[in-house]
Design an enzyme around this catalytic site. Structure first.
Site, mmCIF file in Angstrom:
data_model
loop_
_atom_site.group_PDB
_atom_site.id
_atom_site.type_symbol
_atom_site.label_atom_id
_atom_site.label_comp_id
_atom_site.label_asym_id
_atom_site.label_seq_id
_atom_site.Cartn_x
_atom_site.Cartn_y
_atom_site.Cartn_z
ATOM 1 N N ASP A 12 2.419 102.679 80.938
ATOM 2 C CA ASP A 12 1.427 102.149 82.064
ATOM 3 C C ASP A 12 0.153 102.952 82.436
ATOM 4 O OD1 ASP A 12 3.035 99.830 82.754
ATOM 5 O OD2 ASP A 12 4.310 100.840 84.142
ATOM 6 N N LEU A 13 0.583 104.152 82.476
ATOM 7 C CA LEU A 13 -0.477 105.116 82.867
ATOM 8 C C LEU A 13 -1.710 105.185 81.674
ATOM 9 C CD1 LEU A 13 1.593 108.046 84.466
ATOM 10 C CD2 LEU A 13 0.510 106.113 85.561
#
Length: 388
Positions: free
Chosen positions: A167-168
């Protein structure tokens, strides 16, 4: 307040969950004027977003934005979005690929209205291919991207990393913005959790694609270089990195084993890798004899990279972290003073990355609609119909 490098950009945030909002937060932190769009709450449906809006995660994720409530399933809601698109530089969405086509704001449709728009799409598995329509979350990508197979102690079950790493990692649009300045046209920039995860696998993935090696679990030790890893001490753990050359000699001298680099089992990188279990056990036995602080002091004195293994509370108590001011204060009208996690990069002479708190649901709806040319009566009509 000093200017930031992206403060002339207008960004539409149509994202949910984490990957998309994290990407947009990067733009907002660097000054972009971000409008976050959320559907108006429905009386018959649970407001999941509203329930967690005042939680730490949501507050940290959506700072520096303005909020607009908008029902994109209604024609009037889509018309408001299109007016925003006419003025926007960037739009970011992370819906399943078919959804944007069904709602009528896919890239080709919006490009026809605003050819300069940089359109960012983040999905679970990509915009095409056999999995394109599947939903995806970070843990699924960690498994399918190979990360869980190399994480954990040897012989244990696959282990997820303790942060949502895919996600990051998903979503950066600065290259497309630079291209637009040269060509005058926007681009469709796409990424996915799976692509981001494989990209983050980096050296481990290349060991397979180039060397044909299928990496295995190495626990807290480096997969190729050693001694380089996490070792138990008399009162905790220490990370050390003394894999070769001067670092290896200094490391071994500092721990009282100066003869180790000349040992026939360990006198070359290849031999150290082949005999890594024996080498790690010798180092581990010695490091268990003293405290973490004693080893950190001794190794830093001879220039060997090292450090303790902190709990999160210990991270923010460390004097270096305090000097870096990673916890940035902001005043929230309902929650009071909050310490958010600032952007990891800073620019000398620029404004701080944390400037305004996460907005309440629809907090800026009337102001944004007025900026688009809607009159008070029109706004009241949209509210009456549940469009905003």
């Amino acid at each position: 307040m000093a200017r930031l490098p992206l403060d002339d950009l207008r960004v539409i945030d149509l994202t949910v969950a984490r990957a998309g909002p994290t990407c947009v937060r990067q733009l907002a932190d660097w000054g972009a004027q971000v409008i976050r769009i959320e559907p108006p709450p429905r009386g018959t449906e649970p407001d999941i977003v509203g329930e967690r809006r005042h939680g730490s995660d949501f507050q940290n994720l959506h700072r520096n934005k303005r909020a607009l409530s908008l029902d994109l399933k209604q024609p009037e809601g889509r018309e408001v979005l299109l007016r925003l698109v006419d003025r926007a530089d960037v739009l970011v969405e992370n819906m399943r690929p078919p959804v944007k086509h069904r709602l009528g704001f896919d890239y080709d449709t919006l490009r026809a209205r605003n050819p300069r728009l940089v359109y960012g799409s983040i999905s679970g598995f990509g915009q095409e291919g056999p999995y394109a329509e599947r939903g995806g979350v970070d843990q699924i990508a960690q498994g399918m991207g190979g990360l869980m197979s190399v994480t954990g102690l040897p012989g244990t079950e696959p282990t997820r990393v303790g942060i949502p790493v895919s996600d990051l990692a998903a979503g950066m649009f600065l290259a497309a913005l630079h291209e637009r300045e040269r060509s005058g046209e926007g681009r469709w920039v796409t990424t996915s959790l799976l692509e981001a995860m494989i990209g983050m696998m980096d050296l481990q993935a290349a060991r397979f694609t180039i060397d044909g090696v299928v990496p295995a679990q190495e626990g807290n030790h480096h997969p190729q270089f050693l001694p380089m890893g996490c070792f138990r001490t008399a009162d905790g753990f220490v990370n050390v990195a003394g894999p070769s050359g001067r670092l290896l000699r200094n490391f071994c001298k500092a721990i009282g084993l100066p003869e180790l680099p000349a040992d026939p089992r360990f006198d070359s990188p290849a031999k150290r890798f082949h005999n890594r279990a024996a080498l790690n056990e010798i180092v581990a036995a010695r490091l268990r004899e003293r405290t973490t602080r004693e080893w950190v002091d001794a190794l830093n004195e001879v220039g060997v990279p090292c450090g303790p293994v902190y709990r999160v509370d210990e991270v923010f108590a460390d004097p270096q972290v305090q000097a870096l001011e990673m916890a940035a204060p902001v005043e929230h009208p309902a929650l009071g003073r909050l310490a958010l996690i600032r952007n990891a990069a800073r620019m000398r002479g620029g404004a701080p990355s944390v400037r305004t708190p996460t907005p309440e649901a629809g907090q800026h709806t009337d102001a944004i609609l007025a900026e688009l040319g809607f009159g008070a009566a029109e706004i009241a009509g949209l509210r009456a119909k549940g469009v905003v």
